[in-house]
Design an enzyme around this catalytic site. Structure first.
Site, PDB file in Angstrom:
ATOM      1  NE  ARG A  47      -0.608   1.151   5.189  1.00 28.21           N
ATOM      2  CZ  ARG A  47      -0.166   0.414   6.268  1.00 28.21           C
ATOM      3  NH1 ARG A  47      -1.416  -0.576   6.454  1.00 28.21           N
ATOM      4  NH2 ARG A  47       0.108   1.390   7.180  1.00 28.21           N
TER       5      ARG A  47
ATOM      6  CB  ILE B 259       5.135   6.069  -0.399  1.00 34.10           C
ATOM      7  CG1 ILE B 259       4.583   7.040   0.213  1.00 34.10           C
ATOM      8  CG2 ILE B 259       6.112   6.064  -1.590  1.00 34.10           C
ATOM      9  CD1 ILE B 259       5.016   8.017   0.860  1.00 34.10           C
TER      10      ILE B 259
ATOM     11  CB  ALA C 235       9.254  -1.764   4.537  1.00 34.08           C
ATOM     12  N   GLY C 236       8.591   0.865   5.932  1.00 35.01           N
ATOM     13  CA  GLY C 236       8.325   1.687   7.187  1.00 35.01           C
ATOM     14  C   GLY C 236       7.435   1.846   8.019  1.00 35.01           C
TER      15      GLY C 236
ATOM     16  CG  LEU D 280      14.152  10.510  24.854  1.00 33.97           C
ATOM     17  CD1 LEU D 280      13.753   9.527  23.598  1.00 33.97           C
ATOM     18  CD2 LEU D 280      15.363  11.868  24.202  1.00 33.97           C
TER      19      LEU D 280
ATOM     20  CG  ASN E 179       8.088  15.776  13.052  1.00 35.64           C
ATOM     21  OD1 ASN E 179       8.134  17.515  13.457  1.00 35.64           O
ATOM     22  ND2 ASN E 179       7.567  15.540  12.312  1.00 35.64           N
TER      23      ASN E 179
ATOM     24  CE1 TYR F 212       9.262   7.046   9.774  1.00 36.50           C
ATOM     25  CE2 TYR F 212       9.970   9.797   9.722  1.00 36.50           C
ATOM     26  CZ  TYR F 212       9.499   8.441   8.961  1.00 36.50           C
ATOM     27  OH  TYR F 212       8.735   8.828   7.481  1.00 36.50           O
TER      28      TYR F 212
ATOM     29  CB  THR G 118       0.267   8.112   2.665  1.00 37.78           C
ATOM     30  OG1 THR G 118       0.914   8.369   3.710  1.00 37.78           O
ATOM     31  CG2 THR G 118       1.211   7.961   1.360  1.00 37.78           C
TER      32      THR G 118
HETATM   33  N1  NAD Z   1       3.943   9.570   4.045  1.00 35.12           N
HETATM   34  C1  NAD Z   1       4.847  10.383   4.033  1.00 35.12           C
HETATM   35  O1  NAD Z   1       4.316  11.545   3.996  1.00 35.12           O
HETATM   36  C2  NAD Z   1       6.252   9.979   3.558  1.00 35.12           C
HETATM   37  C3  NAD Z   1       7.115  11.121   4.660  1.00 35.12           C
HETATM   38  C4  NAD Z   1       8.687  10.451   4.402  1.00 35.12           C
HETATM   39  C5  NAD Z   1       9.225   9.380   4.814  1.00 35.12           C
HETATM   40  N2  NAD Z   1       7.797   8.356   4.203  1.00 35.12           N
HETATM   41  C6  NAD Z   1       8.434   6.838   3.808  1.00 35.12           C
HETATM   42  O2  NAD Z   1       8.368   6.346   3.175  1.00 35.12           O
HETATM   43  C7  NAD Z   1       7.836   4.980   3.580  1.00 35.12           C
HETATM   44  C8  NAD Z   1       6.012   4.468   2.686  1.00 35.12           C
HETATM   45  O3  NAD Z   1       5.486   4.871   3.923  1.00 35.12           O
HETATM   46  P1  NAD Z   1       4.078   5.279   3.586  1.00 35.12           P
HETATM   47  O4  NAD Z   1       3.408   6.592   3.871  1.00 35.12           O
HETATM   48  O5  NAD Z   1       3.430   4.234   2.384  1.00 35.12           O
HETATM   49  O6  NAD Z   1       4.052   4.057   4.710  1.00 35.12           O
HETATM   50  P2  NAD Z   1       2.467   3.376   4.814  1.00 35.12           P
HETATM   51  O7  NAD Z   1       2.323   2.745   6.889  1.00 35.12           O
HETATM   52  O8  NAD Z   1       1.353   3.816   4.098  1.00 35.12           O
HETATM   53  O9  NAD Z   1       3.458   1.600   4.188  1.00 35.12           O
HETATM   54  C9  NAD Z   1       4.091   0.865   4.482  1.00 35.12           C
HETATM   55  C10 NAD Z   1       4.345  -0.261   4.249  1.00 35.12           C
HETATM   56  O10 NAD Z   1       5.308  -0.862   4.568  1.00 35.12           O
HETATM   57  C11 NAD Z   1       4.584  -2.298   5.569  1.00 35.12           C
HETATM   58  N3  NAD Z   1       5.673  -2.460   6.643  1.00 35.12           N
HETATM   59  C12 NAD Z   1       5.749  -2.424   7.895  1.00 35.12           C
HETATM   60  N4  NAD Z   1       6.817  -3.434   8.127  1.00 35.12           N
HETATM   61  C13 NAD Z   1       7.025  -4.216   8.053  1.00 35.12           C
HETATM   62  C14 NAD Z   1       7.852  -5.512   7.814  1.00 35.12           C
HETATM   63  N5  NAD Z   1       8.455  -5.171   9.157  1.00 35.12           N
HETATM   64  N6  NAD Z   1       8.273  -5.528   6.832  1.00 35.12           N
HETATM   65  C15 NAD Z   1       7.813  -5.488   5.548  1.00 35.12           C
HETATM   66  N7  NAD Z   1       6.861  -4.643   5.179  1.00 35.12           N
HETATM   67  C16 NAD Z   1       6.501  -4.371   6.121  1.00 35.12           C
HETATM   68  C17 NAD Z   1       3.313  -2.721   5.535  1.00 35.12           C
HETATM   69  O11 NAD Z   1       2.631  -3.576   5.969  1.00 35.12           O
HETATM   70  C18 NAD Z   1       3.071  -1.529   4.444  1.00 35.12           C
HETATM   71  O12 NAD Z   1       2.493  -1.830   3.056  1.00 35.12           O
HETATM   72  C19 NAD Z   1       8.773   4.733   4.466  1.00 35.12           C
HETATM   73  O13 NAD Z   1       9.747   4.199   5.001  1.00 35.12           O
HETATM   74  C20 NAD Z   1       8.224   6.115   5.193  1.00 35.12           C
HETATM   75  O14 NAD Z   1       8.816   6.093   6.507  1.00 35.12           O
HETATM   76  C21 NAD Z   1       6.588   8.615   4.328  1.00 35.12           C
END
Ligand code: NAD
Length: 452
Positions: A224, A226, A293-294, A301, A351, A357, A393
């Protein structure tokens, strides 16, 4: 969560009201589509200082291939502002400032762009080309560094969905994939960036529309958000995509893999043997590895127990290090391969509530900068990062309304980005012709005010 304010300011009463109240005026960004793959309008090439003649000739050549020139539109080339083609507004302006070596030559930058910047079309591009800073010549270094302040300032004031970026290069053909990206609608949410392009020979893909044909790409966390957009975009570019996500997301991962003609792989990326299991699942090797993945576990803190610290560090950083090491050591990542890791502007600016994070994402930046030169030399693999800002997202939809609204608007484009903006940036870094782009951290943040 749709950006209703952006839709409202797109209407006549919305425009009137928000202007009267002095509120932000986001412009609907023009993004890539198969029907409209290029910016509409002319490309204007300007020069400041005295560029190296070979570089200038190579650049002219590259720009005739890469510039916005949809069928029917002309490609204008002017070596100074007075030659600017009249009539159609330029969709893009490329200023060659590689030959700017002192403060006097910086005056040419002003002289070249001052008369034309107003006429650049909405959602248009300004790309400034610079040279690497000369450690032995502080006048050159001062003048070249000045281009960064110039680029970032112009990015903040230009408005109307237009972007401004700086590319430092020594060889025009090595920068072709980068210029192609920046001069296209694919870079809609990338602004205020400084990108260094090396001198490695660029390899042109056989099929320009499907540059990743015959290549295998693995995207972690792809079920799902990004990651899903990245998987879709790499599949559009011809890759066989392996959609990796946790077992709990198996249904989504399978559905996506089926839709893209790819493969689903469900495993927890934090498992100690994740790298080995990926290698075993890819006996034919891997060309593109996207660490997407994130997770977040926000708390200040003082209120953060170790249980909220460790999973963030494990998913966002430790597993990225482990799987990268395993896939390089096993030779699964083939020469010509690409690694793109996902950082965040929270890792650059910090942040509140995100020490875990922010630390993990800053760690990703450290990994990229250290590993990039060695991975290229020893394995022929490039290592870069994307650093998203506010992307629409589920992650950002969960932010409380007022903080979300502030996060969305606090950038030069006054709006959030879309997952596809991160995906297009990733696809450029994953491109076979992007071998000279290495060790870069490219923000996809609409030039966020945070950490700018
Ligand atoms: N959305 C934003 O504004 C934003 C901003 C900066 C960075 N990011 C980074 O972009 C990336 C994607 O973000 P997103 O908003 O699409 O997040 P999201 O939570 O929608 O999707 C993250 C996906 O990673 C998968 N995941 C989590 N832990 C996992 C694991 N241990 N093994 C395998 N898969 C795993 C989840 O199941 C999920 O499908 C992340 O690294 C996030 O930190 C997002």
């Amino acid at each position: 969560m749709a950006d209703r304010y952006l839709s409202f300011t797109g209407t006549a009463p919305g425009r009137f009201l928000t202007r009267r109240l002095g509120l932000p005026q986001p412009a609907a960004l023009r993004r890539w589509s198969p029907e409209r793959p290029s910016l509409d309008g002319t490309l204007l090439r300007l020069v400041a200082g005295k560029p190296d003649p070979d570089l200038a000739a190579g650049l002219a050549d590259v720009l005739t291939r890469t510039g916005p020139h949809p069928s029917g539109a002309q490609t204008g080339t002017a070596v100074d502002a007075s030659d600017a083609p009249s009539g159609q507004p330029p969709a893009a302006v490329v200023l060659d400032a590689t030959g700017v070596r002192d403060v006097d030559a910086l005056g040419d930058v002003h002289a070249a762009l001052h008369p034309v910047v107003r006429s650049v079309a909405a959602s248009g591009r300004v790309v400034v080309l610079g040279a690497p800073l000369d450690a032995a010549d502080h006048h050159q270094a001062a003048a070249q560094q000045a281009l960064e302040g110039f680029t970032r300032s112009l990015g903040k004031e230009i408005g109307r969905g237009r972007t401004v970026n700086l590319v430092r290069l020594t060889d025009a053909s090595a920068a072709e994939s980068t210029l192609r990206f920046l001069l296209s609608p694919k870079s809609a949410y990338v602004s205020g960036q400084v990108i260094h392009v090396g001198a490695d020979a660029a390899t042109s893909p056989e099929d320009r529309d499907r540059p990743l044909a015959g290549r295998t790409a693995l995207v972690t966390g792809a079920a799902r958000g990004i990651g899903e957009a990245v998987a879709e975009t790499l599949a559009r570019d011809g890759a066989h995509v392996v959609v990796l996500d946790v077992p709990a997301a198996e249904k989504g991962a399978r559905a996506l893999a089926e839709r893209l003609g790819g493969t689903a792989l469900t495993l927890d990326i934090t498992a100690a043997d994740a790298g080995g299991r990926i290698a075993a699942a890819l006996p034919g090797g891997l060309d593109v590895l996207i660490h997407n993945a994130g997770v977040t576990r926000d708390r200040r803190l003082v209120n953060m127990p170790a249980e909220r610290w460790s999973p963030v560090m494990e998913v966002n950083l430790a597993s990225v290090l482990r799987t990268t090491d395993a896939l390089l050591a096993s030779g699964t990542l083939r020469p010509g391969g690409r690694i793109v890791a996902t950082a965040s502007i929270a890792g650059l600016a910090g942040n509140a509530g995100q020490t875990n994070y922010g630390a993990s994402k800053a760690g990703v930046v450290g990994l990229v900068r250290s590993l990039a030169p060695r991975a290229l030399e020893e394995h022929g693999v490039t290592v870069n990062a994307v650093a998203p800002g506010f992307i629409e997202t589920r992650m950002t939809a969960a932010i409380p309304l007022f903080i979300r609204e502030a996060g969305r608007r606090m950038n030069s484009l006054a709006q959030g980005g879309l997952p596809v903006d991160v995906a297009e940036t990733t696809a450029w870094l994953a491109h076979p012709a992007s071998g000279a782009v290495n060790g870069q951290v490219v923000r996809v943040c609409g030039q966020s005010l945070l950490g700018a």
